[in-house]
Design an enzyme around this catalytic site. Structure first.
Site: not given
Length: 251
Positions: A29, A56, A72, A166-168, A203, A205
């Site tokens: 993790d 990844n 977040q 936040a992801y970007g 993708v 997922t």
């Protein structure tokens, strides 16, 4: 093969064994540095080192998630950026300059994003320049990422030029980290160690709610391509890659 969920990890191993492969599962993790240390120790004790590293692991909150954005931002940066950084901190000392079986030099691949992780997502040129400075080191990048988290707590991040995602933002940090790591590797006495960032594409997922237009096998094409780059490759060194092509990340 690693996963943070033992059950899902063993299920993935079974699926790969059905295809004639024989992966070994280890619990990992990246949001738990003690797990990373334990994983590194097992790799060193059993295999003596590491040949290829593909980072990844990441999380992304869904668009409909009602978690307050400051949470977040803190969680996403902590897992995607700091988690990856910690993996590198503990696994880079184990890297071997030459892969045993492939006669290739060591390769690191940081999986990022071209949809939300491009530097163009930052609207202030001064802030972009901080990310692209050749003087930027890891500690400086950590401070930049913490600045985003702190501004998000006050809902001031967009006004200061940061992305609304936040992801970007975490992926921008991951790609900037790649550039720094390559500069460090270029001064490393172990010859021809290469790190690149890449986008696997959209993708299908769990992360994308299975809405991507690529299968996982198709999404793995560019990361695997970078992991198997031949020795002394001149072009692919500390760059951002999509569909096996170098993309302009600096702007």
């Amino acid at each position: 093969m690693t996963a943070r969920d033992i059950g899902r990890g063993h299920e993935a191993v079974k699926q790969l064994e059905a295809k004639g492969l024989h992966p070994e599962f280890m619990l990992l993790d990246i949001d738990d540095e003690s797990r990373i240390k334990e994983f590194a120790e097992k790799l060193k004790d059993k295999y003596g080192g590491l040949d290829v590293l593909v980072n990844n692991a990441a999380i992304a909150f869904k668009n409909a998630d009602t978690t307050p954005f400051p949470i977040q931002a803190e969680t996403t940066v902590r897992v995607n950026f700091t988690g990856t950084l910690n993996v590198c901190k503990h696994l880079f000392p184990l890297l071997r300059p030459f892969a045993r079986c492939l006669s290739l030099c060591f390769r690191v691949v940081n999986v990022s994003s071209s949809r939300s992780g491009m530097l163009s997502g930052i609207t202030r040129q001064e802030l972009r320049n901080e990310f692209t400075s050749d003087e930027l080191a890891v500690d400086g990048l950590q401070k930049l990422m913490q600045r985003f988290v702190d501004l998000a707590r006050e809902d001031r991040h967009r006004g200061e030029g940061w992305p609304g995602s936040a992801y970007g933002t975490s992926m921008i940090g991951k790609t900037a980290l790649t550039r720094i790591q390559q500069r460090v590797f270029d001064a490393d006495p172990r010859e021809d160690i290469v790190v690149n960032a890449c986008c696997p594409g959209s993708v299908a997922t769990d992360m994308s709610s299975h809405k991507g237009n690529k299968t996982p096998d198709q999404g793995a094409d560019t990361p695997v391509y970078l992991a198997l780059l031949p020795p002394k490759v001149p072009e692919f060194r500390g760059v951002f890659v999509s569909e096996r092509n170098i993309m302009q990340w600096v702007c």
